[in-house]
Write an enzyme that holds these catalytic residues in place. Structure first.
Site, PDB file in Angstrom:
ATOM      1  N   ARG A 123       0.428  -0.941   0.051  1.00 41.07           N
ATOM      2  CA  ARG A 123       0.023   0.016   0.089  1.00 41.07           C
ATOM      3  C   ARG A 123       0.932   1.343   0.389  1.00 41.07           C
ATOM      4  O   ARG A 123       2.152   1.302   0.809  1.00 41.07           O
ATOM      5  CB  ARG A 123      -1.263  -0.202   1.270  1.00 41.07           C
ATOM      6  CG  ARG A 123      -1.431   0.901   1.390  1.00 41.07           C
ATOM      7  CD  ARG A 123      -2.815   0.996   0.214  1.00 41.07           C
ATOM      8  NE  ARG A 123      -4.482   0.982   0.801  1.00 41.07           N
ATOM      9  CZ  ARG A 123      -4.847   2.362   0.003  1.00 41.07           C
ATOM     10  NH1 ARG A 123      -5.161   2.139  -0.956  1.00 41.07           N
ATOM     11  NH2 ARG A 123      -6.281   2.047   0.249  1.00 41.07           N
ATOM     12  N   THR A 421      -9.916  -0.004  -9.644  1.00 44.81           N
ATOM     13  CA  THR A 421      -8.568  -0.414  -9.553  1.00 44.81           C
ATOM     14  C   THR A 421      -8.345  -2.347 -10.673  1.00 44.81           C
ATOM     15  O   THR A 421      -9.361  -1.775 -11.180  1.00 44.81           O
ATOM     16  CB  THR A 421      -9.304  -1.086  -8.158  1.00 44.81           C
ATOM     17  OG1 THR A 421      -8.684  -0.208  -7.194  1.00 44.81           O
ATOM     18  CG2 THR A 421      -8.253  -2.363  -7.246  1.00 44.81           C
ATOM     19  N   GLU A 460      -4.269   7.921  -3.612  1.00 50.37           N
ATOM     20  CA  GLU A 460      -4.374   6.889  -2.895  1.00 50.37           C
ATOM     21  C   GLU A 460      -4.286   8.111  -1.532  1.00 50.37           C
ATOM     22  O   GLU A 460      -5.992   6.637  -0.352  1.00 50.37           O
ATOM     23  CB  GLU A 460      -3.909   6.250  -2.476  1.00 50.37           C
ATOM     24  CG  GLU A 460      -3.480   4.118  -2.613  1.00 50.37           C
ATOM     25  CD  GLU A 460      -4.862   4.425  -3.234  1.00 50.37           C
ATOM     26  OE1 GLU A 460      -5.665   3.893  -3.544  1.00 50.37           O
ATOM     27  OE2 GLU A 460      -3.938   3.970  -4.621  1.00 50.37           O
ATOM     28  N   ASP A 463      -8.035   8.159  -0.008  1.00 54.09           N
ATOM     29  CA  ASP A 463      -8.850   6.928   1.097  1.00 54.09           C
ATOM     30  C   ASP A 463      -8.502   7.572   2.193  1.00 54.09           C
ATOM     31  O   ASP A 463      -9.531   6.855   3.519  1.00 54.09           O
ATOM     32  CB  ASP A 463      -8.025   5.730   0.649  1.00 54.09           C
ATOM     33  CG  ASP A 463      -8.466   5.005  -0.731  1.00 54.09           C
ATOM     34  OD1 ASP A 463      -9.879   5.617  -1.003  1.00 54.09           O
ATOM     35  OD2 ASP A 463      -8.430   3.766  -1.004  1.00 54.09           O
ATOM     36  N   GLY A 509     -13.433  -2.274  -7.277  1.00 57.22           N
ATOM     37  CA  GLY A 509     -14.348  -1.312  -6.952  1.00 57.22           C
ATOM     38  C   GLY A 509     -14.353  -0.796  -5.341  1.00 57.22           C
ATOM     39  O   GLY A 509     -15.955  -0.074  -4.712  1.00 57.22           O
ATOM     40  N   GLY A 510     -13.623  -0.315  -5.748  1.00 54.39           N
ATOM     41  CA  GLY A 510     -13.987   0.934  -4.142  1.00 54.39           C
ATOM     42  C   GLY A 510     -14.709  -0.206  -3.159  1.00 54.39           C
ATOM     43  O   GLY A 510     -13.967  -1.730  -2.358  1.00 54.39           O
TER      44      GLY A 510
END
Length: 612
Positions: A123, A421, A460, A463, A509-510
């Site tokens: 990440r 994604t 990112e 998020d 898809g989050g």
């Protein structure tokens, strides 16, 4: 156990004659230009099929060119990790709005020799200067869109380091070799389809405001036409440089300097009115980036072991908790409406707990074991009634001190999470399996291309929560220095009672990733659907919100009226997720499966198709 992985270079054998043959296969039909400026012809696109069955290994991704790259690696003796890295690099070419070396992701690997599941957290991380108010000005959150299209939302990319870490631990081919097919694909080009054009159109206004993005993605100032050839020579050169020098160029070398310069001073066209905030990413942030080897999450479900990604992703804890909530119900014996009711309510409860408890474990005390306990799931499952519907936002429970049917604290809504994604799933002839989800966050990421490098930067960090949804409730997902934002990515591997793989899957898809993976697992394990049909089935997604999203086939179905009669409220979503998976059949064959229609359909391939 967590093991932080630096970017050490794996030692591998030199390039072989075998891979020379591989390149010949991959580039068949790619004629070199006789004279400038004619560019080489693109590799002929393989046929896109959503399901394939056979032997020797399997690859499923959203793109046929990328799946073909992975299959050739397997065919020429590479293992699942090699093929996953090569496929991901190709997706960075053909799916640049969803993933690439400017982003990050989560890598879940099953080692057939040791019958163990391993994971890598790749990440992105926030700059060391980031505080909880990263996305606030004058004490108030900035507009979400201004966080997305900015240097402020860019985290340190983790994808190149993930590739290196995976190959160093479990690969059999050097990264330079595995990047060659993607490098050639970027140089020669791929055929534009309607999905690529529509995604470009959706980003057109943003791309036009950044000269490097406009030059790359709007060639000649126009949208690329379906059937035309899209080339990315800058990315080809970047891949070649990484191949020669290793991923250190992304974290300490020339590419790193270009990333930092772009984040700190994004080049915006003269006359643009868009507010584009600079970020504070530094060379030190890149140089000190590390992937993390984490213990996978695990729950037992219907006699199977379901492994997923631990925090910083919420995928493993959320899918696992929801499965535990559903464990006591015979889903196979329910009508479709009653099953969907249970699925929706389990998802609602899970997202209530996710929002309260899950964040980066380096900063938050995440009760992973308790969230995944059957005792806690049972205390939450008793909230579900067959004749009524829970109200969202639902308060969370307390996994450390569960009370039957009890909730603790105040309810807070689920924050938005970008949906662009990509996921790939790979199995090899030895039974090793990879489920790998990677992303640059929103479709088109930040919209900012690194000049001369051919890839988009992620957004990112959006998020993170921009501010607590309720100041009185602790939010585990606020920004922090070096912190990883919470993710919903849910790469999942399922083993039987002898610790052998039976299924692996994931989706983009989050936040809908979690419900997509859960519903697909239910389809295969509980509802008895073939993997391809479980992937294609119409989807619902409830994320502790006042309404549940439905795809058109469910929206237009009598099932909606049945569920509304119970008290459910719905809104329509034209498309939820885009899953891929592989399944091992009892006779040893692999089934690779992808979407039949979503995102233009996916691509499933096997090394040796059954019957040939």
């Amino acid at each position: 156990m967590e093991v932080r992985m630096g970017r050490r270079v794996a030692r591998h054998a030199p390039l072989t004659v075998v891979f020379t043959a591989l390149l010949a296969v991959l580039t068949a039909g790619a004629a070199a230009p006789p004279t400038p400026p004619r560019a080489p012809d693109p590799v002929a696109a393989p046929v896109k099929e959503p399901v394939a069955t056979g032997y020797g290994g399997a690859v499923a991704s959203v793109d046929a060119d990328a799946s073909a790259v992975g299959i050739e690696v397997l065919r020429r003796g590479g293992n699942a990790v090699d093929a996953a890295v090569a496929t991901a690099a190709a997706l960075g070419v053909t799916e640049p709005y969803s993933a690439g070396i400017g982003g990050g992701g989560y890598f879940v690997y099953y080692d057939a020799g040791k019958r163990r599941v391993h994971t890598i957290d790749g990440r992105e991380t926030a700059p060391r200067s980031a505080g909880a108010a990263l996305f606030q000005e004058n004490g108030k959150p900035i507009p979400f869109a201004e966080g997305v299209t900015s240097g402020l939302g860019v985290g340190t990319p983790g994808t190149p380091a993930t590739w290196e870490a995976a190959l160093a631990a479990w690969g059999s081919r050097p990264l330079a070799q595995l990047l060659k097919p993607a490098e050639r694909l970027a140089r020669n080009g791929f055929t534009v389809d309607e999905t690529f054009r529509s995604q470009t159109r959706a980003n057109e206004a943003r791309f036009r405001d950044f000269p490097a993005s406009a030059e790359l993605f709007l060639p000649g100032g126009r949208l690329p036409e379906p059937g035309s050839v899209f080339r990315n020579p800058d990315l080809a050169r970047t891949y070649a440089e990484i191949g020669r020098k290793g991923t250190r160029v992304m974290y300490r070398g020339g590419v790193a300097r270009d990333i930092v310069g772009t984040v700190r001073a994004p080049e915006v066209r003269e006359g643009a009115t868009r507010v584009v905030r600079p970020g504070d990413l530094t060379l030190r942030d890149l140089a000190t980036y590390e992937t993390v080897r984490r213990q996978p999450t695990r729950v037992a479900y219907r006699g199977l072991d379901v492994y997923g990604m631990a925090p910083s992703s919420s995928g493993g804890t959320s899918v696992g908790e929801a499965l535990n909530i559903l464990e006591r119900t015979d889903l196979a014996g329910l009508s479709e409406a009653k099953y969907l009711h249970r699925f929706i309510e389990a998802s609602r409860i899970t997202f209530a707990d996710r929002g309260r408890w899950v964040g980066d474990p380096a900063f938050e005390d995440v009760p992973v074991r308790e969230l995944l306990s059957q005792r806690y799931a049972d205390s939450r499952a008793c909230l579900i009634r067959d004749d009524s519907v829970l109200t969202s936002p639902l308060p969370p429970g307390d996994p450390r001190s569960p009370r039957p049917c009890g909730s603790e604290g105040r309810a807070v809504p689920t924050t938005y999470e970008g949906e662009s994604t990509t996921h790939l799933t790979v199995a090899d002839r030895w039974g090793n399996v990879v489920a790998y989800t990677l992303t640059i966050e929103s479709t088109g990421g930040s919209g900012i291309t690194v000049p001369g490098r051919g890839f988009l930067l992620n957004n990112e960090l959006t998020d993170f929560s921009f501010a607590p949804a309720d100041p009185a409730v602790h939010d585990p997902n606020l920004p922090g220095p070096g912190k990883r934002p919470r993710s919903s990515m849910s790469p999942t591997i399922v083993l039987d009672d002898r610790s052998r793989p039976v299924l692996a899957l994931g989706s983009p898809g989050g936040a809908t990733i979690i419900t997509t993976v859960l519903q697909t697992l239910n389809g295969v394990v509980d509802r008895g659907l073939p993997l391809a049909d479980a992937i294609a089935a119409p989807r619902a997604s409830q994320r502790n919100q006042t309404t549940t999203e439905l795809e058109p086939e469910l929206w237009n179905s009598p099932l909606r009226a049945e569920l509304e009669a119970l008290g459910h409220a719905f809104r329509q979503n034209p498309e939820i997720g885009a899953a891929t998976g592989v399944q091992r059949l009892p006779d040893g064959r692999w089934v690779a499966a992808a979407e039949k229609a979503r995102r233009g359909g996916g691509s499933a391939m096997v090394v040796r198709p059954a019957g040939r």
